[in-house]
Design a protein around this motif. Structure first.
Motif, PDB file in Angstrom:
ATOM      1  N   ASN A 122      70.786 -92.713  30.925  1.00 31.45           N
ATOM      2  CA  ASN A 122      71.035 -93.605  32.050  1.00 31.45           C
ATOM      3  C   ASN A 122      69.803 -93.655  32.948  1.00 31.45           C
ATOM      4  OD1 ASN A 122      73.691 -94.393  31.476  1.00 31.45           O
ATOM      5  ND2 ASN A 122      74.498 -92.491  32.326  1.00 31.45           N
ATOM      6  N   LYS A 123      69.367 -94.849  33.311  1.00 32.66           N
ATOM      7  CA  LYS A 123      68.204 -94.976  34.177  1.00 32.66           C
ATOM      8  C   LYS A 123      68.569 -94.816  35.653  1.00 32.66           C
ATOM      9  CE  LYS A 123      65.668 -97.827  30.913  1.00 32.66           C
ATOM     10  NZ  LYS A 123      64.937 -99.082  30.658  1.00 32.66           N
ATOM     11  N   ASN A 177      62.822 -90.067  39.339  1.00 31.49           N
ATOM     12  CA  ASN A 177      62.335 -88.936  38.554  1.00 31.49           C
ATOM     13  C   ASN A 177      61.661 -89.468  37.289  1.00 31.49           C
ATOM     14  OD1 ASN A 177      63.800 -86.092  39.521  1.00 31.49           O
ATOM     15  ND2 ASN A 177      64.896 -87.945  40.139  1.00 31.49           N
ATOM     16  N   VAL A 178      60.418 -89.051  37.044  1.00 34.42           N
ATOM     17  CA  VAL A 178      59.654 -89.517  35.887  1.00 34.42           C
ATOM     18  C   VAL A 178      59.393 -88.329  34.959  1.00 34.42           C
ATOM     19  CG1 VAL A 178      57.568 -90.645  35.066  1.00 34.42           C
ATOM     20  CG2 VAL A 178      58.574 -91.327  37.258  1.00 34.42           C
ATOM     21  N   PHE A 179      59.804 -88.478  33.692  1.00 31.94           N
ATOM     22  CA  PHE A 179      59.621 -87.433  32.687  1.00 31.94           C
ATOM     23  C   PHE A 179      58.669 -87.932  31.597  1.00 31.94           C
ATOM     24  CE2 PHE A 179      63.686 -86.681  34.637  1.00 31.94           C
ATOM     25  CZ  PHE A 179      63.779 -85.311  34.754  1.00 31.94           C
ATOM     26  N   LYS A 180      57.932 -87.027  30.996  1.00 36.49           N
ATOM     27  CA  LYS A 180      57.013 -87.347  29.897  1.00 36.49           C
ATOM     28  C   LYS A 180      57.521 -86.663  28.633  1.00 36.49           C
ATOM     29  CE  LYS A 180      52.867 -89.118  28.720  1.00 36.49           C
ATOM     30  NZ  LYS A 180      52.414 -90.480  29.004  1.00 36.49           N
ATOM     31  N   LEU A 181      57.804 -87.451  27.591  1.00 31.49           N
ATOM     32  CA  LEU A 181      58.214 -86.929  26.287  1.00 31.49           C
ATOM     33  C   LEU A 181      57.019 -87.037  25.342  1.00 31.49           C
ATOM     34  CD1 LEU A 181      60.235 -86.006  24.114  1.00 31.49           C
ATOM     35  CD2 LEU A 181      61.050 -88.362  23.964  1.00 31.49           C
ATOM     36  N   ARG A 182      56.482 -85.887  24.911  1.00 30.13           N
ATOM     37  CA  ARG A 182      55.285 -85.863  24.073  1.00 30.13           C
ATOM     38  C   ARG A 182      55.580 -85.193  22.734  1.00 30.13           C
ATOM     39  NH1 ARG A 182      50.888 -82.914  27.458  1.00 30.13           N
ATOM     40  NH2 ARG A 182      52.682 -81.656  28.093  1.00 30.13           N
ATOM     41  N   PHE A 183      54.797 -85.578  21.714  1.00 29.32           N
ATOM     42  CA  PHE A 183      54.983 -85.061  20.371  1.00 29.32           C
ATOM     43  C   PHE A 183      53.669 -84.474  19.841  1.00 29.32           C
ATOM     44  CE2 PHE A 183      58.106 -88.338  21.098  1.00 29.32           C
ATOM     45  CZ  PHE A 183      59.270 -87.764  20.622  1.00 29.32           C
ATOM     46  N   PHE A 184      53.810 -83.446  18.988  1.00 30.08           N
ATOM     47  CA  PHE A 184      52.653 -82.737  18.458  1.00 30.08           C
ATOM     48  C   PHE A 184      52.799 -82.578  16.952  1.00 30.08           C
ATOM     49  CE2 PHE A 184      53.688 -81.425  22.737  1.00 30.08           C
ATOM     50  CZ  PHE A 184      52.468 -81.515  23.404  1.00 30.08           C
ATOM     51  N   ASP A 185      51.671 -82.701  16.246  1.00 35.72           N
ATOM     52  CA  ASP A 185      51.713 -82.558  14.790  1.00 35.72           C
ATOM     53  C   ASP A 185      51.680 -81.081  14.400  1.00 35.72           C
ATOM     54  OD1 ASP A 185      49.094 -81.705  15.076  1.00 35.72           O
ATOM     55  OD2 ASP A 185      48.223 -83.610  14.424  1.00 35.72           O
ATOM     56  N   GLU A 197      57.638 -92.333  28.309  1.00 32.04           N
ATOM     57  CA  GLU A 197      57.838 -92.008  29.718  1.00 32.04           C
ATOM     58  C   GLU A 197      59.235 -92.455  30.111  1.00 32.04           C
ATOM     59  OE1 GLU A 197      54.594 -91.647  32.928  1.00 32.04           O
ATOM     60  OE2 GLU A 197      55.312 -93.712  33.052  1.00 32.04           O
ATOM     61  N   LEU A 198      60.002 -91.543  30.686  1.00 33.20           N
ATOM     62  CA  LEU A 198      61.389 -91.808  31.044  1.00 33.20           C
ATOM     63  C   LEU A 198      61.522 -91.790  32.564  1.00 33.20           C
ATOM     64  CD1 LEU A 198      62.956 -89.177  28.603  1.00 33.20           C
ATOM     65  CD2 LEU A 198      62.154 -91.471  28.046  1.00 33.20           C
TER      66      LEU A 198
END
Length: 565
Positions: A122-123, A177-185, A197-198
């Motif tokens: 939910n935004k 509220n701003v969240f960062k969803l990051r991925f790593f190999d 970015e959420l």
């Protein structure tokens, strides 16, 4: 504009029908938008629906405020908003928009097969935390992820990427509220092209009034599952004063002069928590001795509930069949406890604790089992006092016992912490996915199964957000029941079930010659595709088998509930 107006009226009728409402259930129609200034529109709405029309709001201001509120929850990125109309027409502008290709640095090679993400959240939220649902498709093995909040106040750490998972994101109050969803190999290098970015806006904007700190709910019967459930009346953060009218049905027949009764039980707490974990704030009990005639199951009951600025709760109940009205006023700061409902809730809690204790022992969760056994022992110390108590008991003992039982219920839900919650969330998602795969193959009563599936999953976000094992466990059990019903309505499963019974050893039957006769009839039914008959034959095989028969517990057979459905 008559055609447009008629389309609007048609839409209203469809919405009412879909929600099982009548025109008289609607208090008023609030008009917003410029076209509602037209007298013809107002006249048609009023005449064709019979519902009062509220024209007190400036229709254009309402639209502007709504658009502004919606826009305030959209994250603005100037770098992605640089397109201009100055250099060409609309067609040229559209041609400039191309799908973005993933970019990789010199130190980072593009994966041979990128995965894709489906995010659900939910935004806008009034809660202290928001649940994030993530589904990953593609080649995600050996990848990890990390979620951080921009202010540095939250960090999941690096976690293994799975096909489905949930995260609970804590929200700072009354801001975006701003969240960062990051991925790593596999080598630990960040795959920047997959970053997300959420943005979640927390809080509710009010211009006046005091907000409710907790949900106000009513307890109603869930006859299908031999239990009761909470239905929210006034949501947490709603602004006082509040008023609402509920229209429900009587779920059991109450004979005039009998000791049977219906109970209007109002509670304060969390609508997603176990009922007994909430605080009772008022109840009205109407017995057969108060009735002027029999109250028949299915007859209507009207419940008018209001909450004043100083948190005084008023409940007015009208029985349509007997044309009787009952009123009461409660202070929300006081407790009002019905002994018979407390006894039934005690038994429900005891049954669930014993069931989970058996599971924890089977799964060798010794710590959880010990904690559960301690709570069960504490609960049992209050059994005798509670079941000896009468409704007219004037001592404080009922309040002490009620508070203790509520505390045990809350402590029981805390057992296992996040490990237990994550396990149940995974079980829920796994069970849901299996049923989704099963649904297309259902041959009989498919619409009924689909309807039940939608009803169970429509509150998915609330179920996961509740962080309540009891709610998750109950939802999983409902999905499990649905799974077996769906299989039973699937012809291929029924055929396999028949051959399973046929493969059993003779000593698994009480009467094997009878079983052999059924086998012959079953083979013929399979060959001629008479699947309804095959189901009947399978039931006969089950009845003459030596399998332990399922049964409904005594507690479920004696289910009393509130009498309101």
């Amino acid at each position: 504009i008559s055609e447009k107006t008629e389309n609007t009226l048609k839409m209203i009728r469809e919405i009412l029908e879909r929600n099982h409402l009548q025109n008289q259930d609607i208090k008023e129609i609030i008009l917003v938008g410029g076209s509602t200034l037209i007298p013809y529109v107002r006249q048609q709405l009023k005449e064709k629906t019979g519902i009062p029309v509220n024209t007190s709001i400036d229709p254009t201001t309402a639209i502007a405020a709504g658009a502004a509120f919606y826009a305030a929850n959209k994250y603005f990125d100037p770098e992605k908003s640089s397109l201009s109309l100055k250099e060409g027409n609309i067609e040229n502008l559209l041609n400039q928009i191309q799908p973005e290709e993933p970019e990789f640095t010199d130190q980072q090679e593009a994966p041979s097969s990128l995965f894709f993400l489906n995010l659900g959240y939910n935004k806008m939220s009034k809660e202290e935390e928001e649940v994030l649902l993530v589904k990953v498709e593609g080649n995600y093995e050996d990848y990890t992820y990390r979620i951080t909040r921009n202010d540095g106040g939250f960090d999941t750490g690096i976690r293994e990427l799975r096909s489905k998972f949930t995260e609970f994101l804590p929200l700072l109050p009354n801001i975006l509220n701003v969240f960062k969803l990051r991925f790593f190999d596999a080598g630990g290098m960040e795959v920047s092209s997959l970053s997300q970015e959420l943005s979640i806006s927390q809080g509710q904007y009010n211009i006046s009034g005091q907000p409710l700190p907790k949900d106000i709910c009513i307890e109603i019967d869930d006859k299908e599952n031999h239990t009761t459930r909470l239905e929210v009346i006034f949501e947490k953060n709603s602004i006082l004063p509040l008023r609402k009218t509920l229209y429900r049905e009587i779920s059991k027949t109450i004979s005039k002069g009998s000791d049977d009764s219906i109970i209007i039980n109002i509670l304060e707490g969390d609508r997603l928590a176990r009922i007994i974990s909430n605080l009772p704030i008022g109840y009205i009990q109407i017995s057969g001795k108060q009735l002027t005639s029999d109250l028949i199951k299915g007859s209507d009951i009207e419940i008018r509930i209001s909450l004043s600025d100083d948190r005084e709760l008023s409940v007015e109940t009208y029985l349509v069949m007997t044309q009787q009205e009952f009123k009461n006023v409660f202070s929300i700061s006081e407790k009002h406890i019905n002994i018979s409902r407390l006894q039934e809730q005690f038994m429900d809690l005891e049954i669930e604790i014993r069931k989970r204790l058996k599971e924890f022992n089977f799964e060798e969760n010794s710590v959880w089992a010990i904690q559960t056994e301690d709570l069960l022992r504490e609960l049992e110390t209050h059994r005798n006092d509670l079941f000896r108590m009468k409704e007219n008991d004037s001592t404080d003992k009922r309040y002490v016992i009620a508070e203790t039982i509520a505390k045990i219920s809350r402590e029981f839900d805390k057992i296992g912490g996040n490990d237990r919650l994550e396990g149940l969330q995974s079980d829920y998602l796994r069970k849901k996915e299996y049923i989704e795969e099963l649904l297309p193959s259902v041959d009989i009563n498919k619409e009924e199964i689909l309807s039940r599936y939608r009803k169970i999953t429509e509150s998915e976000n609330q179920v996961l957000l509740s962080r309540n094992p009891a709610i998750l466990q109950r939802t999983i059990e409902l999905l499990n029941d649905l799974q077996w019903d769906a299989l039973w309505y699937t012809n291929t499963y029924v055929i396999s079930r028949f051959y399973y019974y046929k493969s059993l050893e003779p000593d698994m039957y009480k009467n094997y010659p009878s079983a052999k006769a059924i086998f012959t009839s079953g083979e013929k039914a399979v060959k001629e595709e008479r699947f309804l008959e095959l189901r009947r034959l399978i039931n006969e095989l089950y009845n003459i088998s030596k399998f332990e028969k399922s049964y409904q517990s005594k507690e479920k057979d004696n289910f009393k509930g509130t009498g309101i459905g």
